[in-house]
Design a protein around this motif. Structure first.
Motif, PDB file in Angstrom:
ATOM      1  N   ALA A 124       0.819  -1.224   0.000  1.00 34.59           N
ATOM      2  CA  ALA A 124       0.000   0.000   0.000  1.00 34.59           C
ATOM      3  C   ALA A 124       0.846   1.265   0.000  1.00 34.59           C
ATOM      4  O   ALA A 124       0.604   2.191  -0.786  1.00 34.59           O
ATOM      5  N   ARG A 125       1.857   1.326   0.844  1.00 34.24           N
ATOM      6  CA  ARG A 125       2.682   2.532   0.918  1.00 34.24           C
ATOM      7  C   ARG A 125       3.499   2.712  -0.358  1.00 34.24           C
ATOM      8  O   ARG A 125       3.627   3.810  -0.878  1.00 34.24           O
ATOM      9  N   THR A 126       4.053   1.618  -0.883  1.00 29.97           N
ATOM     10  CA  THR A 126       4.838   1.693  -2.126  1.00 29.97           C
ATOM     11  C   THR A 126       3.954   2.171  -3.272  1.00 29.97           C
ATOM     12  O   THR A 126       4.357   3.019  -4.061  1.00 29.97           O
ATOM     13  N   ARG A 127       2.740   1.649  -3.339  1.00 25.41           N
ATOM     14  CA  ARG A 127       1.796   2.068  -4.382  1.00 25.41           C
ATOM     15  C   ARG A 127       1.457   3.548  -4.226  1.00 25.41           C
ATOM     16  O   ARG A 127       1.424   4.296  -5.209  1.00 25.41           O
ATOM     17  N   GLN A 128       1.248   3.991  -2.990  1.00 25.27           N
ATOM     18  CA  GLN A 128       0.918   5.395  -2.728  1.00 25.27           C
ATOM     19  C   GLN A 128       2.065   6.309  -3.167  1.00 25.27           C
ATOM     20  O   GLN A 128       1.833   7.342  -3.817  1.00 25.27           O
ATOM     21  N   VAL A 129       3.295   5.940  -2.851  1.00 29.09           N
ATOM     22  CA  VAL A 129       4.460   6.733  -3.255  1.00 29.09           C
ATOM     23  C   VAL A 129       4.588   6.743  -4.770  1.00 29.09           C
ATOM     24  O   VAL A 129       4.781   7.793  -5.393  1.00 29.09           O
ATOM     25  N   PHE A 130       4.463   5.585  -5.388  1.00 32.87           N
ATOM     26  CA  PHE A 130       4.592   5.470  -6.843  1.00 32.87           C
ATOM     27  C   PHE A 130       3.565   6.352  -7.553  1.00 32.87           C
ATOM     28  O   PHE A 130       3.894   7.089  -8.487  1.00 32.87           O
ATOM     29  N   LEU A 131       2.323   6.290  -7.119  1.00 34.32           N
ATOM     30  CA  LEU A 131       1.265   7.075  -7.758  1.00 34.32           C
ATOM     31  C   LEU A 131       1.458   8.577  -7.523  1.00 34.32           C
ATOM     32  O   LEU A 131       1.202   9.382  -8.426  1.00 34.32           O
ATOM     33  N   ALA A 132       1.924   8.937  -6.340  1.00 36.70           N
ATOM     34  CA  ALA A 132       2.143  10.357  -6.052  1.00 36.70           C
ATOM     35  C   ALA A 132       3.219  10.935  -6.971  1.00 36.70           C
ATOM     36  O   ALA A 132       3.067  12.043  -7.507  1.00 36.70           O
ATOM     37  N   LEU A 135       1.945   9.697 -11.090  1.00 43.56           N
ATOM     38  CA  LEU A 135       0.648  10.157 -11.572  1.00 43.56           C
ATOM     39  C   LEU A 135       0.377  11.611 -11.191  1.00 43.56           C
ATOM     40  O   LEU A 135      -0.044  12.407 -12.031  1.00 43.56           O
ATOM     41  N   ASP A 136       0.650  11.945  -9.939  1.00 43.45           N
ATOM     42  CA  ASP A 136       0.389  13.308  -9.480  1.00 43.45           C
ATOM     43  C   ASP A 136       1.536  14.257  -9.799  1.00 43.45           C
ATOM     44  O   ASP A 136       1.388  15.474  -9.677  1.00 43.45           O
ATOM     45  N   GLY A 137       2.701  13.699 -10.146  1.00 46.14           N
ATOM     46  CA  GLY A 137       3.841  14.530 -10.512  1.00 46.14           C
ATOM     47  C   GLY A 137       4.496  15.241  -9.344  1.00 46.14           C
ATOM     48  O   GLY A 137       5.158  16.265  -9.533  1.00 46.14           O
ATOM     49  N   LEU A 138       4.317  14.701  -8.153  1.00 49.02           N
ATOM     50  CA  LEU A 138       4.915  15.338  -6.979  1.00 49.02           C
ATOM     51  C   LEU A 138       6.419  15.078  -6.923  1.00 49.02           C
ATOM     52  O   LEU A 138       6.895  14.036  -7.378  1.00 49.02           O
ATOM     53  N   THR A 139       7.132  16.016  -6.344  1.00 45.85           N
ATOM     54  CA  THR A 139       8.554  15.815  -6.102  1.00 45.85           C
ATOM     55  C   THR A 139       8.705  14.813  -4.964  1.00 45.85           C
ATOM     56  O   THR A 139       7.738  14.519  -4.246  1.00 45.85           O
ATOM     57  N   TYR A 140       9.910  14.311  -4.772  1.00 40.65           N
ATOM     58  CA  TYR A 140      10.152  13.385  -3.672  1.00 40.65           C
ATOM     59  C   TYR A 140       9.859  14.061  -2.333  1.00 40.65           C
ATOM     60  O   TYR A 140       9.301  13.441  -1.431  1.00 40.65           O
ATOM     61  N   GLU A 141      10.203  15.330  -2.237  1.00 41.70           N
ATOM     62  CA  GLU A 141       9.986  16.063  -0.989  1.00 41.70           C
ATOM     63  C   GLU A 141       8.494  16.207  -0.689  1.00 41.70           C
ATOM     64  O   GLU A 141       8.040  15.980   0.435  1.00 41.70           O
ATOM     65  N   LYS A 142       7.711  16.602  -1.710  1.00 43.39           N
ATOM     66  CA  LYS A 142       6.256  16.751  -1.517  1.00 43.39           C
ATOM     67  C   LYS A 142       5.618  15.393  -1.212  1.00 43.39           C
ATOM     68  O   LYS A 142       4.691  15.300  -0.402  1.00 43.39           O
ATOM     69  N   THR A 143       6.101  14.361  -1.885  1.00 47.62           N
ATOM     70  CA  THR A 143       5.576  13.020  -1.637  1.00 47.62           C
ATOM     71  C   THR A 143       5.872  12.608  -0.200  1.00 47.62           C
ATOM     72  O   THR A 143       5.007  12.046   0.481  1.00 47.62           O
TER      73      THR A 143
END
Length: 171
Positions: A124-132, A135-143
């Protein structure tokens, strides 16, 4: 010559398995789905899986095995319908002039199903990070802020997700 004999025996085993258990499996599925057509389709799909796996001859508990395969197909059916419903709901929000053709809709739905299968193997957490990130185009910091983890952890989850995708792509 032994391959032909083996294939004939395998087909005979599958024929016997089908003859002995198809009616039971179709009834078992009909009870769970409340739909005769879906039950018939999934019963056939179950036997196709058995045929492709070449396991008909070695089954000690055929009904248990058939029910296990059929359960997976039922889950796939519900997942596909849920994803299709969500996609069609999203399309309904768009102006009709932007609606894709039926062919393009089918291609998009096939792609969404493939992505869903791909992401299903992630935690679940890996999927959430991957999608952020993807898909959402967030930076690593924002994620990291969104998920509540460190940037290093985001990198590790993203690496895990990308490795998972690469391994599935190779398979």
């Amino acid at each position: 010559m032994s391959l032909a004999v083996s294939d004939t025996a395998s087909h005979a085993g599958l024929a016997a398995l089908y003859r002995d258990h198809h009616g039971w499996l179709r009834g078992w599925l009909r009870q769970r789905l409340n739909d005769s057509a879906d039950a018939a389709d999934l019963a056939q799909d179950t036997f196709v899986r058995v045929l492709l796996a070449r396991t008909a001859d070695s089954l000690h508990e055929p009904r248990h095995y058939l029910a296990t395969v059929a359960r997976g197909l039922v889950i796939d059916l519900y997942r596909r319908r849920s994803l299709e419903r969500a996609y069609l709901d999203a399309l309904a929000l768009r102006p009709e002039c932007y609606a894709p053709s039926a062919e393009v809709r089918a291609q998009i739905l096939d792609s969404l199903l493939a992505i869903d299968r791909l992401l299903d193997g992630l935690g679940a957490r890996t999927r959430q990070v991957f999608l952020a990130v993807q898909l959402d185009g967030l930076t690593y910091e924002k994620t990291a802020e969104r998920v509540g983890v460190s940037v290093t952890t985001v990198r590790k989850h993203l690496a895990r997700a990308l490795m998972h995708c690469l391994l599935l792509d190779d398979a």
